[in-house]
Design an enzyme around this catalytic site. Sequence first.
Site, PDB file in Angstrom:
ATOM      1  N   LYS A   1      -6.995   0.978  -3.521  1.00 59.51           N
ATOM      2  CA  LYS A   1      -6.698   0.377  -2.197  1.00 59.51           C
ATOM      3  C   LYS A   1      -6.536   1.563  -1.031  1.00 59.51           C
ATOM      4  CE  LYS A   1      -5.366  -2.212   0.987  1.00 59.51           C
ATOM      5  NZ  LYS A   1      -3.879  -2.776   1.374  1.00 59.51           N
TER       6      LYS A   1
ATOM      7  N   THR B   1       0.726  -1.164   0.045  1.00 61.97           N
ATOM      8  CA  THR B   1       0.132   0.069  -0.061  1.00 61.97           C
ATOM      9  C   THR B   1       0.903   1.241   0.225  1.00 61.97           C
ATOM     10  OG1 THR B   1      -1.654  -1.174   1.362  1.00 61.97           O
ATOM     11  CG2 THR B   1      -1.642   1.192   1.155  1.00 61.97           C
TER      12      THR B   1
ATOM     13  N   LYS C   1      -0.766   5.992   8.181  1.00 63.05           N
ATOM     14  CA  LYS C   1      -0.009   6.354   6.948  1.00 63.05           C
ATOM     15  C   LYS C   1      -1.023   6.274   5.868  1.00 63.05           C
ATOM     16  CE  LYS C   1       1.591   2.861   4.853  1.00 63.05           C
ATOM     17  NZ  LYS C   1       1.050   1.901   3.764  1.00 63.05           N
TER      18      LYS C   1
END
Length: 276
Positions: free
Chosen positions: A160, A87, A228
């Site tokens: 994602k 990711t 994040k």
Amino acid sequence: MTLAFIGTGRMGAAMVRNLVAAGHRVTAYNRTRAKAEGLGAAVADSPAAAARGADAVITMLPDDHAVEEAVFGPDGIGDALHIGCSTISTALARLLAAHTPGRYLSANVFGRPEAADAGKLVVVAAGPPELIQRFQPVFDAIGRQTFTAGDQPWQAAAVKLCGNFMIGSMIESFGEAYATLQKAGVSPRLFLDVMSALFGSPVYSGYGRIIADRQFEPAGFALKLGLKDIRLVLETALECMSAMPFASVMRDRLLDAAAHGQSEKDWSSVALWGRP
């Protein structure tokens, strides 16, 4: 196929085991070598060594910095054909595609470690159509379904990040609903049963159970990684000039929880931060 696999944490290790079980020849590398051992794969001492002779290199790493080091570092994979499952930011996905034109494929995955163990991840691929078709057997070995987001690798990264934003929003909504229901004298587990019947989603039932039972350790997905990802989805929104106001709320909730020592707990623990 002959594959290199970089990054054998909880998710990556499960993916390697499933690739090996499907008959692929895998050489694994992890910065902590012990985590790459015992998976049925050969073990390399560097990303470059793992990539040597491979049909493709798969990366499953925690953040942009780790991916950049694995690709561009002195012992990185260089110009090898690269399947990125990590990711990462949409900006880095574009950089990787420009680095090896026609030889970079995003294959982002949805699912917690237990889904990875069972080979039931959901794969979202984007990149050259011929590469997606060529590596479908790889996706079949690790996942239960593959979606194609587009022919530009950064598009899968966007899916994602937006998907994790949706999951994060669900986690926050569970926390708010549970807090109210507890004060109303209603069992959170009863509410979870109702919501599971309503939505019929393993994501709802899985996270709802974790939050109801407060089972935040060991983390399936650490809160620091959730922070994040929400930061990255806000960066993508800015690139696209698209407002995501609740993502800003989620970033602040996660940041506050991280500042109070929850970074290594499961990111679903944010649902209870600041609540009894």
